[in-house]
Design a protein around this motif. Structure first.
Motif, PDB file in Angstrom:
ATOM      1  N   ILE A  95      71.174 -47.851  23.623  1.00 49.64           N
ATOM      2  CA  ILE A  95      71.175 -48.481  24.949  1.00 49.64           C
ATOM      3  C   ILE A  95      71.926 -49.809  24.904  1.00 49.64           C
ATOM      4  O   ILE A  95      72.735 -50.117  25.779  1.00 49.64           O
ATOM      5  N   SER A 107      69.089 -50.697  31.334  1.00 48.65           N
ATOM      6  CA  SER A 107      70.165 -49.715  31.324  1.00 48.65           C
ATOM      7  C   SER A 107      70.369 -49.151  32.731  1.00 48.65           C
ATOM      8  O   SER A 107      71.494 -49.014  33.203  1.00 48.65           O
ATOM      9  N   ARG A 131      75.643 -49.306  24.840  1.00 46.68           N
ATOM     10  CA  ARG A 131      76.136 -48.895  26.162  1.00 46.68           C
ATOM     11  C   ARG A 131      76.149 -50.074  27.125  1.00 46.68           C
ATOM     12  O   ARG A 131      77.105 -50.278  27.870  1.00 46.68           O
ATOM     13  N   LEU A 132      75.087 -50.869  27.081  1.00 44.94           N
ATOM     14  CA  LEU A 132      74.988 -52.024  27.976  1.00 44.94           C
ATOM     15  C   LEU A 132      76.153 -52.987  27.761  1.00 44.94           C
ATOM     16  O   LEU A 132      76.746 -53.483  28.709  1.00 44.94           O
TER      17      LEU A 132
END
Lengths: 91, 222
Positions: B123, B18, B126-127
């Motif tokens: 995460i 991240s 979002r990635l």
């Protein structure tokens, strides 16, 4: 009953009893839990019939056959998931 | 449990990816803005040079020097981006060689299973959204960078007096094509890595659900 049990704590307790019956304090130390949390999880595991108390053996704790099955289920599942060792390979 | 440290490891790895994704994103957007600023600066130098010619001034800053200087920040940021992608790729192959992780770093506190899975899922989401936004500026900035460099080279060679400007700028396209393999390679690797990590995370969630369904008789913990 517990809000949201941590599967790792359950796994640690089951693993701790995998080698044979233990006293409460021994299992608590092996699992690395404080006594309040330990008792909460122990009650939960006894309620689920994964762990049994042996009244004839100073109240030692032992895995039930169902508890042994639960531990195998958990450790096999984790071994399968982490077969990449946390570092997945690129093609 | 041995696997407990592995989940901690997976979580740490996701956090590290991240952070890397964020750095790539910053570098890529920085590269785009630096390329725009560099191109603008070189145009200003050109205009200033023309103005000086009209005014009869003898001192001028040569454009062939001004453009490379103006594009140094963009080139530097592009190099940082490539370095991050390369480091990430190396780590994905099993070499934890990032300079940002200390080998002897003590492990963090053991995460709660459900919390770790939830954080990992966040995460991953979002990635996946960051990935697409990181590669667009690379391509756009690369176009600007190569167009400017080709423009300077053409001016130095004297071609600009013989061919129209749009033809000269078309020559920038092959320069941009150099970035396409980087783009495709990085994107493929990034997606493969994300797919594998994502599968591990979702399997952890499923294992938890199956465990409680089978041994506690509940569909999922409250």
């Amino acid at each position: 009953m517990m809000d949201r049990p941590d599967l790792f704590v359950i796994g640690r307790l089951l693993e701790g009893l995998g080698s044979g019956p233990l006293r409460r304090t021994q299992l608590q130390q092996r699992a690395g839990l404080n006594y309040t949390v330990f008792l909460r999880y122990l009650d939960y595991l006894v309620y689920l019939k994964l762990v049994a108390v042996r009244p004839d053996d100073e109240g030692r704790l032992e895995l039930t056959p169902r508890g042994a099955e639960a531990y195998r289920f958990l450790s096999d599942g984790l071994a399968r998931i982490f077969q990449f060792d946390g570092y997945p390979r690129t093609p | 449990m041995e696997s407990e440290s592995r989940l901690s490891g997976l979580l740490e790895r996701l956090r590290s990816e991240s952070r890397r994704s964020r750095r790539i994103s910053w570098y890529a957007w920085g590269f785009l803005f630096a390329a725009i600023a560099g191109v603008t600066a070189s145009e200003i130098v050109e205009v200033a040079a023309l103005a000086r010619c009209f005014c009869g001034s003898s001192t001028s800053f040569p454009e062939w020097l001004a453009v490379p200087i103006g594009l140094i920040p963009a080139a530097g940021l592009l190099a940082f981006t490539v370095r991050e992608i390369w480091l990430g790729r190396r780590e994905a192959r099993g070499t934890p060689a990032s300079t940002r992780t200390t080998p002897g770093e003590p492990p963090g506190p053991t995460p709660h299973w459900a919390e770790a899975v939830r954080e990992s899922q966040e995460i991953m989401t979002r990635l996946q959204s960051e990935t697409e936004f990181s590669f667009v500026p690379l391509i756009l900035g690369g176009l600007g960078l190569s167009a400017t460099l080709v423009g300077v080279l053409v001016q130095l060679s004297g071609w600009d007096t013989r061919y129209p400007v749009y033809f000269v700028e078309l020559l920038a396209l092959p320069g941009m094509l150099l970035l396409v393999p980087l783009y495709l390679g990085a994107r493929t690797w990034w997606r493969t890595l994300q797919t594998q990590l994502s599968r591990q995370v979702s399997e952890l969630g499923r294992l938890e659900g199956e465990f409680f369904a089978r041994f506690a008789g509940i569909d999922a913990p409250a």
